[in-house]
Design an enzyme around this catalytic site. Structure first.
Site, PDB file in Angstrom:
ATOM      1  N   ARG A 192      -3.634  23.630  17.435  1.00 24.06           N
ATOM      2  CA  ARG A 192      -3.110  24.752  18.220  1.00 24.06           C
ATOM      3  C   ARG A 192      -4.218  25.340  19.087  1.00 24.06           C
ATOM      4  NH1 ARG A 192      -0.976  28.709  13.798  1.00 24.06           N
ATOM      5  NH2 ARG A 192      -3.010  28.101  13.065  1.00 24.06           N
ATOM      6  N   ASP A 196      -7.462  22.959  -7.174  1.00 26.99           N
ATOM      7  CA  ASP A 196      -8.342  22.495  -6.101  1.00 26.99           C
ATOM      8  C   ASP A 196      -9.114  21.244  -6.522  1.00 26.99           C
ATOM      9  OD1 ASP A 196      -9.723  22.512  -3.662  1.00 26.99           O
ATOM     10  OD2 ASP A 196     -11.314  23.815  -4.428  1.00 26.99           O
ATOM     11  N   HIS A 214     -10.171  15.570  -8.447  1.00 26.77           N
ATOM     12  CA  HIS A 214     -11.508  14.981  -8.643  1.00 26.77           C
ATOM     13  C   HIS A 214     -11.850  14.790 -10.129  1.00 26.77           C
ATOM     14  CE1 HIS A 214     -11.648  15.959  -4.513  1.00 26.77           C
ATOM     15  NE2 HIS A 214     -12.274  17.111  -4.572  1.00 26.77           N
ATOM     16  N   LYS A 259     -17.183  27.775  -9.126  1.00 28.54           N
ATOM     17  CA  LYS A 259     -17.924  28.202  -7.933  1.00 28.54           C
ATOM     18  C   LYS A 259     -18.990  29.191  -8.389  1.00 28.54           C
ATOM     19  CE  LYS A 259     -14.915  26.438  -4.846  1.00 28.54           C
ATOM     20  NZ  LYS A 259     -15.286  25.321  -3.990  1.00 28.54           N
TER      21      LYS A 259
HETATM   22  C1  BG6 Z   1     -13.142  19.822  -2.235  1.00 31.04           C
HETATM   23  C2  BG6 Z   1     -12.732  21.178  -2.715  1.00 31.04           C
HETATM   24  O1  BG6 Z   1     -12.160  18.877  -2.541  1.00 31.04           O
HETATM   25  O2  BG6 Z   1     -14.360  19.455  -2.848  1.00 31.04           O
HETATM   26  C3  BG6 Z   1     -13.822  22.199  -2.476  1.00 31.04           C
HETATM   27  O3  BG6 Z   1     -11.542  21.582  -2.042  1.00 31.04           O
HETATM   28  C4  BG6 Z   1     -15.143  21.727  -3.007  1.00 31.04           C
HETATM   29  O4  BG6 Z   1     -13.479  23.457  -3.038  1.00 31.04           O
HETATM   30  C5  BG6 Z   1     -15.426  20.315  -2.520  1.00 31.04           C
HETATM   31  O5  BG6 Z   1     -16.141  22.610  -2.560  1.00 31.04           O
HETATM   32  C6  BG6 Z   1     -16.692  19.751  -3.144  1.00 31.04           C
HETATM   33  O6  BG6 Z   1     -16.959  18.493  -2.605  1.00 31.04           O
HETATM   34  P1  BG6 Z   1     -18.382  17.835  -2.760  1.00 31.04           P
HETATM   35  O7  BG6 Z   1     -18.222  16.489  -2.169  1.00 31.04           O
HETATM   36  O8  BG6 Z   1     -19.355  18.701  -2.036  1.00 31.04           O
HETATM   37  O9  BG6 Z   1     -18.672  17.812  -4.242  1.00 31.04           O
END
Ligand code: BG6
Length: 510
Positions: free
Chosen positions: A64, A258, A263, A361
């Site tokens: 956008r 998240d 992951h 975090k």
């Molecule tokens: C993302 C999350 O998938 O992975 C984030 O949404 C997180 O919140 C990030 O900070 C971390 O990725 P990496 O590769 O820096 O460990």
């Protein structure tokens, strides 16, 4: 026995040679977002710089913004200069920029999509992109259904013989099991399963792929990789940063959705799965699905889960805001920024071995690792004082930032006395290989363009992961109190320590 092939270059399974994508257009929706600026556009450049993109390649941005083509090219240029992994080379940039286009508009706007169709048709003609198109949805998940429907309505999902059309979806895949199923219903009504690429960028990380190399290319580890020897496993993904500018996204989902749903559960699956027959996508997925189907959330959710929210204070020498003081976070938000969960895997290999997952975090440092803690040797022919400083043996897979593997065991302290102390034996990527690791997104974007699926979770894995997480999220949502506050720069809330102490363990302080 090792089979030596006469000409390894003829073996289609030979993955040592770099594979170069064929002609195609990559369309990125949501090109003004953080992910696109910091990861996607730089990764496209890095691939071009490594010679892995064909001459017939084009990049289309959709967002956008009232931008002309040159404005977008400048945005890509700046993103590349700032975030690309490989050095900036004028001639690479010049060639890449010739194939850059921009289409302004909203996802729901038909006219913008008609313009997109025209732009793509022009590119197919002018750049020889072969009618092959990848659509990367780097947009809020709520917009996925509209975007997919637009692609259908404009005929962009159709595949002519010899051509392909693929859709790339970023996690989170849904908000819970039910919405994930609904999303899948929508996507699979438009694209066949083999054209849907779900991105979990952890699977693109070199060290995550190394879990499989370590386990299945060696004889050394697999014999002890089970409940005869391992007494518990800790999977940690800690970040020292707060939520940054992602308040809207983060507050609506929390850290478990998240990163745990994707992951961390993928790391668990790769750590715990059985050996696949081959690394062909189907085989790998079957093994991951089997182990995820055997993984159980705790029955005593109050005892074996913990959640927290970072408080304000000092971290890394600077004063930082607490989660509730961050911009655009409601002051009574109950969203968790820390989660710890015990998972048990009900199969012969892992029965009785708790897997502890934690993420947060604003923790003490950025580190992702998988640590297998071993049982004590059944008999120690030493006096108690000799082994006072001997901890448990451990294998630690260091995913990032200091990539490698550590073995921890006991060794004799030099001298006439018998004293045993724990020591580390380290493999560090940086020390053993001269090549630097590609960014996860380089590998994943290339695999999308090549149509190579092993590193992309299928819908079944997504569903199984939600089945594990949903009861925990429902339980947390039912609690009247806020998540437990924790100091920024610490290792998380006390509740998480208590949770492990219940089983006689303590968290590693990596
Ligand atoms: C993302 C999350 O998938 O992975 C984030 O949404 C997180 O919140 C990030 O900070 C971390 O990725 P990496 O590769 O820096 O460990």
């Amino acid at each position: 026995m090792i089979t030596v092939r006469a000409n390894p270059l003829r073996d289609p399974r030979d993955r040592r040679l770099p594979r170069i994508a064929g002609p195609c257009v990559l369309v990125i929706f949501g090109v003004t977002g953080d992910l696109s600026t910091k990861k996607l556009m730089p990764a496209v450049y890095d691939l071009a710089n490594r010679g892995l993109l064909p001459a017939g390649f084009a990049l289309v941005g959709f967002a956008r913004r009232d931008w002309a083509r040159q404005d977008f090219a400048k945005v890509v240029h700046d993103a590349v200069k700032e975030h690309a992994r490989t050095p900036f080379r004028e001639e690479v940039w010049r060639q890449l920029s010739e194939g850059i286009r921009f289409v302004p508009g909203e996802i729901g706007n038909d006219e913008a999509f008609s313009n997109l169709v025209e732009t793509i048709a022009d590119l197919d003609e002018a750049r020889g992109t072969g009618g092959n198109h990848a659509f990367y949805l780097s947009i809020p998940p709520g917009l996925f259904p509209t975007a997919v429907d637009q692609l259908r309505a404009q005929g962009l999902a159709e595949q002519q013989p010899g051509q392909w059309s693929r859709v790339v979806i970023e996690k989170p895949f849904g908000h819970n099991l039910e919405s994930a199923r609904e999303l899948n219903r929508i996507v699979s009504g438009v694209f066949p399963a083999s054209s849907v690429f779900r991105i979990d960028h952890y699977l693109g990380k070199e060290t995550v792929q190394n879990i499989m190399a370590l386990r299945f290319a060696n004889q050394l580890f697999e014999p002890v990789w089970n409940n005869n020897y391992v007494d518990h496993i800790q999977i940690t993904m800690a970040e020292d940063i707060g939520i940054g500018g992602r308040a809207g996204y983060f507050d609506a989902i929390g850290i478990a959705r998240d990163v745990v749903q994707n992951h961390l559960l993928q790391l668990l699956a790769l750590t715990a799965m059985e050996e696949p027959n081959s690394f062909e996508a189907g085989q790998l997925r079957v093994e991951k699905q089997k182990v995820l189907a055997a993984a159980r959330p705790p029955t005593q959710l109050d005892l074996y889960t913990a959640r927290g929210q970072y408080a304000g204070g000092w971290a890394g020498g600077e004063r930082v805001k607490g989660y509730l003081e961050e911009d655009r976070i409601p002051p009574d938000s109950r969203t968790e920024t820390y989660a710890a969960i015990r998972i048990d895997i009900e199969n012969r290999r892992w029965a009785g071995v708790p897997f502890y997952l934690r993420t947060g975090k604003r923790l003490a440092r950025r580190v992702t690792e998988i640590a297998l803690g071993f049982k004590r040797a059944p008999h120690l022919p030493f006096s108690k004082t000799d082994t006072e400083k001997l901890g448990d043996n451990a294998i630690v897979l260091r995913i990032q930032p200091d990539e490698g593997v550590t073995l921890r065991f006991g060794a004799k302290v030099p001298g006439t006395q018998m004293e045993i102390r724990e020591v580390n034996m380290d493999f560090a990527y940086g020390g053993s290989f001269t090549e630097s690791s590609p960014e996860a997104y380089e590998r994943l974007i290339l695999d999308v363009l090549l149509g190579d699926p092993p590193l992309f979770p299928q819908h079944e894995e997504v569903e199984l992961s939600w089945e594990i997480l949903d009861p925990i999220l429902d339980y947390w949502a039912s609690l009247p109190e806020q998540p437990e506050p924790y100091e920024p720069g610490s290792w998380g809330p006390e509740g998480a320590d208590i949770m492990l102490a219940r089983n006689g363990f303590s968290w590693r302080r990596p």
